[in-house]
Write a protein that holds these residues in place. Sequence first.
Motif, PDB file in Angstrom:
ATOM      1  N   LEU A 194       0.825  -1.205   0.000  1.00 45.62           N
ATOM      2  CA  LEU A 194       0.000   0.000   0.000  1.00 45.62           C
ATOM      3  C   LEU A 194       0.867   1.265   0.000  1.00 45.62           C
ATOM      4  O   LEU A 194       0.550   2.246  -0.681  1.00 45.62           O
ATOM      5  CB  LEU A 194      -0.923   0.007   1.216  1.00 45.62           C
ATOM      6  N   ALA A 195       1.951   1.235   0.772  1.00 41.01           N
ATOM      7  CA  ALA A 195       2.827   2.398   0.835  1.00 41.01           C
ATOM      8  C   ALA A 195       3.495   2.667  -0.517  1.00 41.01           C
ATOM      9  O   ALA A 195       3.551   3.817  -0.981  1.00 41.01           O
ATOM     10  CB  ALA A 195       3.888   2.195   1.914  1.00 41.01           C
ATOM     11  N   VAL A 196       3.986   1.615  -1.140  1.00 41.41           N
ATOM     12  CA  VAL A 196       4.650   1.776  -2.441  1.00 41.41           C
ATOM     13  C   VAL A 196       3.654   2.256  -3.499  1.00 41.41           C
ATOM     14  O   VAL A 196       3.961   3.143  -4.306  1.00 41.41           O
ATOM     15  CB  VAL A 196       5.313   0.454  -2.865  1.00 41.41           C
ATOM     16  N   GLN A 197       2.466   1.685  -3.489  1.00 44.29           N
ATOM     17  CA  GLN A 197       1.442   2.100  -4.448  1.00 44.29           C
ATOM     18  C   GLN A 197       1.110   3.589  -4.285  1.00 44.29           C
ATOM     19  O   GLN A 197       1.015   4.336  -5.261  1.00 44.29           O
ATOM     20  CB  GLN A 197       0.180   1.264  -4.262  1.00 44.29           C
ATOM     21  N   HIS A 198       0.940   4.022  -3.028  1.00 43.13           N
ATOM     22  CA  HIS A 198       0.608   5.432  -2.780  1.00 43.13           C
ATOM     23  C   HIS A 198       1.784   6.330  -3.160  1.00 43.13           C
ATOM     24  O   HIS A 198       1.586   7.405  -3.732  1.00 43.13           O
ATOM     25  CB  HIS A 198       0.257   5.622  -1.306  1.00 43.13           C
ATOM     26  N   ALA A 199       2.998   5.898  -2.831  1.00 41.98           N
ATOM     27  CA  ALA A 199       4.175   6.712  -3.132  1.00 41.98           C
ATOM     28  C   ALA A 199       4.364   6.903  -4.632  1.00 41.98           C
ATOM     29  O   ALA A 199       4.902   7.927  -5.078  1.00 41.98           O
ATOM     30  CB  ALA A 199       5.420   6.067  -2.524  1.00 41.98           C
ATOM     31  N   ARG A 200       3.898   5.946  -5.414  1.00 41.08           N
ATOM     32  CA  ARG A 200       4.034   6.045  -6.870  1.00 41.08           C
ATOM     33  C   ARG A 200       2.966   6.931  -7.508  1.00 41.08           C
ATOM     34  O   ARG A 200       3.193   7.526  -8.571  1.00 41.08           O
ATOM     35  CB  ARG A 200       3.955   4.654  -7.491  1.00 41.08           C
ATOM     36  N   THR A 201       1.802   7.006  -6.898  1.00 47.63           N
ATOM     37  CA  THR A 201       0.672   7.684  -7.542  1.00 47.63           C
ATOM     38  C   THR A 201       0.359   9.063  -6.947  1.00 47.63           C
ATOM     39  O   THR A 201      -0.188   9.912  -7.644  1.00 47.63           O
ATOM     40  CB  THR A 201      -0.592   6.819  -7.445  1.00 47.63           C
ATOM     41  N   ARG A 202       0.676   9.274  -5.670  1.00 44.31           N
ATOM     42  CA  ARG A 202       0.384  10.548  -5.031  1.00 44.31           C
ATOM     43  C   ARG A 202       1.464  11.558  -5.391  1.00 44.31           C
ATOM     44  O   ARG A 202       2.658  11.275  -5.241  1.00 44.31           O
ATOM     45  CB  ARG A 202       0.328  10.381  -3.506  1.00 44.31           C
ATOM     46  N   GLU A 203       1.062  12.732  -5.876  1.00 45.85           N
ATOM     47  CA  GLU A 203       2.031  13.740  -6.299  1.00 45.85           C
ATOM     48  C   GLU A 203       2.014  14.959  -5.387  1.00 45.85           C
ATOM     49  O   GLU A 203       0.959  15.389  -4.931  1.00 45.85           O
ATOM     50  CB  GLU A 203       1.766  14.170  -7.744  1.00 45.85           C
ATOM     51  N   PHE A 205       4.300  18.804  -5.279  1.00 46.08           N
ATOM     52  CA  PHE A 205       5.301  19.659  -5.929  1.00 46.08           C
ATOM     53  C   PHE A 205       5.665  19.138  -7.319  1.00 46.08           C
ATOM     54  O   PHE A 205       6.819  19.188  -7.746  1.00 46.08           O
ATOM     55  CB  PHE A 205       6.569  19.775  -5.069  1.00 46.08           C
ATOM     56  N   GLY A 206       4.652  18.584  -8.007  1.00 44.18           N
ATOM     57  CA  GLY A 206       4.841  18.166  -9.386  1.00 44.18           C
ATOM     58  C   GLY A 206       5.536  16.842  -9.587  1.00 44.18           C
ATOM     59  O   GLY A 206       5.913  16.512 -10.723  1.00 44.18           O
ATOM     60  N   GLN A 207       5.695  16.031  -8.535  1.00 44.17           N
ATOM     61  CA  GLN A 207       6.324  14.716  -8.686  1.00 44.17           C
ATOM     62  C   GLN A 207       5.756  13.747  -7.651  1.00 44.17           C
ATOM     63  O   GLN A 207       5.214  14.181  -6.630  1.00 44.17           O
ATOM     64  CB  GLN A 207       7.841  14.820  -8.529  1.00 44.17           C
ATOM     65  N   PRO A 208       5.855  12.444  -7.925  1.00 40.92           N
ATOM     66  CA  PRO A 208       5.347  11.466  -6.959  1.00 40.92           C
ATOM     67  C   PRO A 208       6.070  11.602  -5.619  1.00 40.92           C
ATOM     68  O   PRO A 208       7.275  11.874  -5.587  1.00 40.92           O
ATOM     69  CB  PRO A 208       5.659  10.114  -7.617  1.00 40.92           C
ATOM     70  N   VAL A 209       5.353  11.383  -4.523  1.00 45.65           N
ATOM     71  CA  VAL A 209       5.984  11.520  -3.211  1.00 45.65           C
ATOM     72  C   VAL A 209       7.074  10.468  -3.016  1.00 45.65           C
ATOM     73  O   VAL A 209       7.973  10.639  -2.179  1.00 45.65           O
ATOM     74  CB  VAL A 209       4.937  11.427  -2.079  1.00 45.65           C
ATOM     75  N   GLY A 210       7.006   9.388  -3.777  1.00 42.69           N
ATOM     76  CA  GLY A 210       8.042   8.374  -3.689  1.00 42.69           C
ATOM     77  C   GLY A 210       9.397   8.853  -4.168  1.00 42.69           C
ATOM     78  O   GLY A 210      10.405   8.184  -3.947  1.00 42.69           O
ATOM     79  N   ALA A 211       9.446  10.014  -4.817  1.00 42.41           N
ATOM     80  CA  ALA A 211      10.720  10.566  -5.266  1.00 42.41           C
ATOM     81  C   ALA A 211      11.495  11.211  -4.125  1.00 42.41           C
ATOM     82  O   ALA A 211      12.695  11.462  -4.250  1.00 42.41           O
ATOM     83  CB  ALA A 211      10.492  11.595  -6.371  1.00 42.41           C
ATOM     84  N   PHE A 212      10.811  11.472  -3.007  1.00 40.51           N
ATOM     85  CA  PHE A 212      11.472  12.110  -1.874  1.00 40.51           C
ATOM     86  C   PHE A 212      12.217  11.066  -1.041  1.00 40.51           C
ATOM     87  O   PHE A 212      11.703   9.980  -0.772  1.00 40.51           O
ATOM     88  CB  PHE A 212      10.460  12.867  -1.018  1.00 40.51           C
TER      89      PHE A 212
END
Length: 308
Positions: A194-203, A205-212
């Motif tokens: 669930l965490a990985v899925q959300h990190a990939r889809t939730r944006e 500042f113009g990018q997925p939160v998983g990029a942080f």
Amino acid sequence: MRFQLTGEQRALQHGVRQLLDRRRDAWQPRAALGPPRLDRTLWRELGAAGLFALRLPEADGGAGAGLPEAVLAFEEAGRALLPGPLVATHLAAGTVPGAATGEAVVTAVDGGLVEWLAAADVVRGDASAAMPVRSVDPLTPLHRVPPAGARRGAGGGARAGTAGEAADPVAPDPVAVLLTAAEQLGTATRVCELAVQHARTREQFGQPVGAFQAVKHLCADMLVRAETTRAAVYAAAVTGDPVDIAAARLLADEAAVRGARDCLQVHGGMGFTWESEVHLQLKRAWLRARRGGGGTDGAELLAADLAG
């Protein structure tokens, strides 16, 4: 030596997941808004699928499987957040009529608590003085059993113990401890997904939160804990050694609770809403961690083995 699952084991795991995915909407997440209710039709369906009779010999109507297969099935049950006294009913399959087929619901006094007491046909242990308590998990009704010395007051009437009291200690069944660890492993795996899925889809500042980087670290830690726990739980299922089981349970409780908390961090406030199952996974992990064989019980067993 091969450590991979066999084809039959993978088929069992896949079959249980398919069954639970088909019925998943019946219990989560919005089902938690109402009073918890045990679905008897689903319970019989689980019995027909062989969940409760997995370890019974074929001559007695079971599947003749072992602990590794039971662990795989209960891992899927934990992943799906399946409600009900699954472990107690599974353990009673060979002794309580109807338990193997899902016709009977069996619960047990465990760690001073009883899950699903009102819905059970058979209760293992003395629950005569059990008092209902508010459960942290809205999908699991609870009763608390006071210690034997506190069950009757001076006037002879039953009374509840204080909040810090527990029922008389009973050595936990290693199989029950391991199956609880398997359920916790299922939660640890699910919250990582669930965490990985959300990190990939939730944006943001113009990018997925998983990029942080902070989110990456949370997800990586969840995966490491889950896979470490998987190795320990699967190994304990093969050896059946109480010390291996204790170690697996300690790892599983930590992986489930910390994983669900980290998953909430990734989701933010959305994880607490009734549209999300994340907070329900955390609450179920908290509840399972209170069962016998975890926490101090497991640590004491490991310490005694090291000292011995």
